[in-house]
Design a protein around this motif. Structure first.
Motif, mmCIF file in Angstrom:
data_model
loop_
_atom_site.group_PDB
_atom_site.id
_atom_site.type_symbol
_atom_site.label_atom_id
_atom_site.label_comp_id
_atom_site.label_asym_id
_atom_site.label_seq_id
_atom_site.Cartn_x
_atom_site.Cartn_y
_atom_site.Cartn_z
ATOM 1 N N HIS A 133 0.811 -1.212 0.000
ATOM 2 C CA HIS A 133 0.000 0.000 0.000
ATOM 3 C C HIS A 133 0.847 1.265 0.000
ATOM 4 C CE1 HIS A 133 -3.610 -2.388 1.810
ATOM 5 N NE2 HIS A 133 -3.585 -2.445 0.504
ATOM 6 N N SER A 134 2.071 1.180 0.488
ATOM 7 C CA SER A 134 2.901 2.383 0.544
ATOM 8 C C SER A 134 3.728 2.587 -0.715
ATOM 9 C CB SER A 134 3.854 2.308 1.739
ATOM 10 O OG SER A 134 4.910 1.401 1.478
ATOM 11 N N ALA A 135 3.806 1.563 -1.589
ATOM 12 C CA ALA A 135 4.676 1.661 -2.761
ATOM 13 C C ALA A 135 4.258 2.819 -3.665
ATOM 14 C CB ALA A 135 4.661 0.348 -3.533
ATOM 15 N N ALA A 136 2.959 2.902 -3.940
ATOM 16 C CA ALA A 136 2.483 3.982 -4.806
ATOM 17 C C ALA A 136 2.712 5.346 -4.164
ATOM 18 C CB ALA A 136 1.002 3.783 -5.103
ATOM 19 N N ALA A 184 2.196 9.130 -12.782
ATOM 20 C CA ALA A 184 1.860 8.030 -13.690
ATOM 21 C C ALA A 184 2.417 6.707 -13.159
ATOM 22 C CB ALA A 184 2.399 8.316 -15.092
ATOM 23 N N ALA A 185 3.648 6.738 -12.707
ATOM 24 C CA ALA A 185 4.251 5.522 -12.154
ATOM 25 C C ALA A 185 3.559 5.117 -10.859
ATOM 26 C CB ALA A 185 5.740 5.739 -11.917
ATOM 27 N N ALA A 186 3.155 6.103 -10.072
ATOM 28 C CA ALA A 186 2.446 5.805 -8.825
ATOM 29 C C ALA A 186 1.108 5.128 -9.114
ATOM 30 C CB ALA A 186 2.230 7.082 -8.031
ATOM 31 N N LEU A 187 0.407 5.614 -10.137
ATOM 32 C CA LEU A 187 -0.873 5.015 -10.512
ATOM 33 C C LEU A 187 -0.667 3.576 -10.986
ATOM 34 C CD1 LEU A 187 -3.913 5.419 -10.929
ATOM 35 C CD2 LEU A 187 -3.403 6.238 -13.242
ATOM 36 N N ALA A 188 0.384 3.352 -11.749
ATOM 37 C CA ALA A 188 0.670 1.992 -12.225
ATOM 38 C C ALA A 188 0.998 1.061 -11.063
ATOM 39 C CB ALA A 188 1.829 2.029 -13.217
ATOM 40 N N ALA A 189 1.660 1.607 -10.048
ATOM 41 C CA ALA A 189 2.047 0.784 -8.897
ATOM 42 C C ALA A 189 0.848 0.297 -8.107
ATOM 43 C CB ALA A 189 2.988 1.573 -7.989
ATOM 44 N N LEU A 190 -0.268 1.000 -8.203
ATOM 45 C CA LEU A 190 -1.467 0.587 -7.474
ATOM 46 C C LEU A 190 -2.012 -0.748 -7.977
ATOM 47 C CD1 LEU A 190 -3.412 3.971 -7.201
ATOM 48 C CD2 LEU A 190 -2.308 2.722 -5.339
ATOM 49 N N GLY A 191 -1.700 -1.076 -9.219
ATOM 50 C CA GLY A 191 -2.271 -2.270 -9.807
ATOM 51 C C GLY A 191 -1.361 -3.478 -9.821
ATOM 52 N N ASP A 219 1.588 -6.096 -7.501
ATOM 53 C CA ASP A 219 2.243 -6.455 -6.245
ATOM 54 C C ASP A 219 3.716 -6.787 -6.479
ATOM 55 O OD1 ASP A 219 2.082 -8.855 -7.550
ATOM 56 O OD2 ASP A 219 1.175 -9.964 -5.893
ATOM 57 N N ARG A 220 4.247 -6.359 -7.603
ATOM 58 C CA ARG A 220 5.639 -6.614 -7.933
ATOM 59 C C ARG A 220 6.430 -5.308 -7.939
ATOM 60 N NH1 ARG A 220 7.300 -11.473 -7.251
ATOM 61 N NH2 ARG A 220 8.873 -11.296 -8.900
ATOM 62 N N SER A 221 7.704 -5.404 -7.548
ATOM 63 C CA SER A 221 8.584 -4.240 -7.553
ATOM 64 C C SER A 221 10.024 -4.737 -7.627
ATOM 65 C CB SER A 221 8.367 -3.399 -6.284
ATOM 66 O OG SER A 221 9.158 -2.227 -6.325
ATOM 67 N N ARG A 222 10.965 -3.809 -7.545
ATOM 68 C CA ARG A 222 12.384 -4.169 -7.507
ATOM 69 C C ARG A 222 13.037 -3.400 -6.371
ATOM 70 N NH1 ARG A 222 14.089 -7.323 -11.516
ATOM 71 N NH2 ARG A 222 16.251 -7.155 -10.814
ATOM 72 N N THR A 223 13.961 -4.059 -5.685
ATOM 73 C CA THR A 223 14.717 -3.369 -4.646
ATOM 74 C C THR A 223 15.857 -2.599 -5.280
ATOM 75 O OG1 THR A 223 16.233 -5.218 -4.299
ATOM 76 C CG2 THR A 223 14.210 -5.189 -2.988
ATOM 77 N N GLN A 224 16.148 -1.449 -4.716
ATOM 78 C CA GLN A 224 17.267 -0.651 -5.213
ATOM 79 C C GLN A 224 18.594 -1.227 -4.752
ATOM 80 O OE1 GLN A 224 16.524 3.357 -3.902
ATOM 81 N NE2 GLN A 224 14.699 3.596 -5.167
ATOM 82 N N THR A 225 18.646 -1.711 -3.537
ATOM 83 C CA THR A 225 19.906 -2.180 -2.967
ATOM 84 C C THR A 225 20.425 -3.426 -3.661
ATOM 85 O OG1 THR A 225 19.272 -1.269 -0.821
ATOM 86 C CG2 THR A 225 21.072 -2.881 -0.847
#
Length: 257
Positions: free
Chosen positions: A155-158, A169-176, A178-184
């Motif tokens: 819920h906090s990603a977006a 735009a990227a925030a809106l896409a993140a709402l849909g 459950d996948r992401s990438r870690t920066q570290t």
């Protein structure tokens, strides 16, 4: 698929820099404060704590400094070497044990270790079989023990993208997703909600301790491992017990590492 240990070895410097940064310090401060609210309920004296995917000992050092015995399990040699060095520097070598192992296949002595506390603080986002991992993590927990789970907050990603990257735009896409990438670690991760994590934990507790799914509030259970392993179809009425088997504490993180 779980990430190879080499990826975590290669990112050691970046990982340590992240821990020293504000987000990293906040993550460990939150975990310590949350655990402190529950550990006193487990009785007097040092506790035996199992830290799964414990990395370089960020959580373990704080717990050992409180006098507890912590076993750190990780599959990345560089992480464990750093944990050993940190323990030596802090004078905590007698309280911290480092074990190189795959969390999905724990050594027999750990799997049956009857630990007072099991930590699962930096693992769920990297695995596909969350119920299986949780069942493995719960198995070493003794009657009345505490299971502590942390996960990156979907819920906090977006919100993070919108505020920190100013990219609506990227925030809106993140709402849909459950996948992401870690920066570290530049790794693909799965994001979790508190509700999803709680349901997974309860279902895994039900399977691990032989309770029915409808009864899996993870607050009470049979008092002996023998009963829970032999009787795998207990009903809700038979499940009530004065001694809690697993009391989960779940913390959702607001940024990915």
């Amino acid at each position: 698929m779980p990430e190879a240990p080499e990826k975590f070895n290669a990112a050691m410097t970046t990982w340590q820099e992240w821990q020293d940064a504000p987000w990293g310090r906040l993550r460990y401060a939150i975990a310590e404060a949350n655990l402190a609210r529950h550990l006193d309920d487990l009785g007097d004296g040092p506790l035996r704590i199992l830290d799964l995917a414990g990395g370089d000992g960020g959580d373990a050092m704080r717990l050992a400094a409180r006098g507890h015995h912590v076993t750190v399990v990780d599959h990345a040699p560089a992480m464990l070497a750093a944990a050993t060095e940190r323990a030596s520097t802090a004078g905590l070598t007698e309280l911290i044990t480092c074990v190189r192992a795959d969390v999905t296949a724990l050594p027999a002595d750990l799997a049956a270790g009857a630990f007072d506390v099991v930590l699962c603080h930096n693992l769920l986002q990297y695995v596909d079989d969350v119920p299986g991992i949780l069942a493995t993590a719960l198995a070493p927990l003794k009657p009345g023990g505490l299971f502590s789970m942390m996960a990156i907050n979907r819920h906090s990603a977006a919100l993070s993208i919108a505020v920190r990257e100013t990219d609506p735009a990227a925030a809106l896409a993140a709402l849909g997703t459950d996948r992401s990438r870690t920066q570290t670690f530049d790794s693909a991760v799965t994001l979790h909600t508190a509700e999803r994590s709680s349901r997974s934990c309860k279902a895994s507790a039900a399977r691990t301790y032989g309770t029915t799914a409808s009864a899996a509030s993870a607050t009470t259970s049979p008092t002996t491992r023998e009963n829970t392993t032999r009787r795998s179809t207990r009903t809700l009425s038979n499940w009530n017990s004065p001694r809690p088997r697993c009391r989960p504490t779940c913390t959702q993180l607001g940024s990915s590492s």
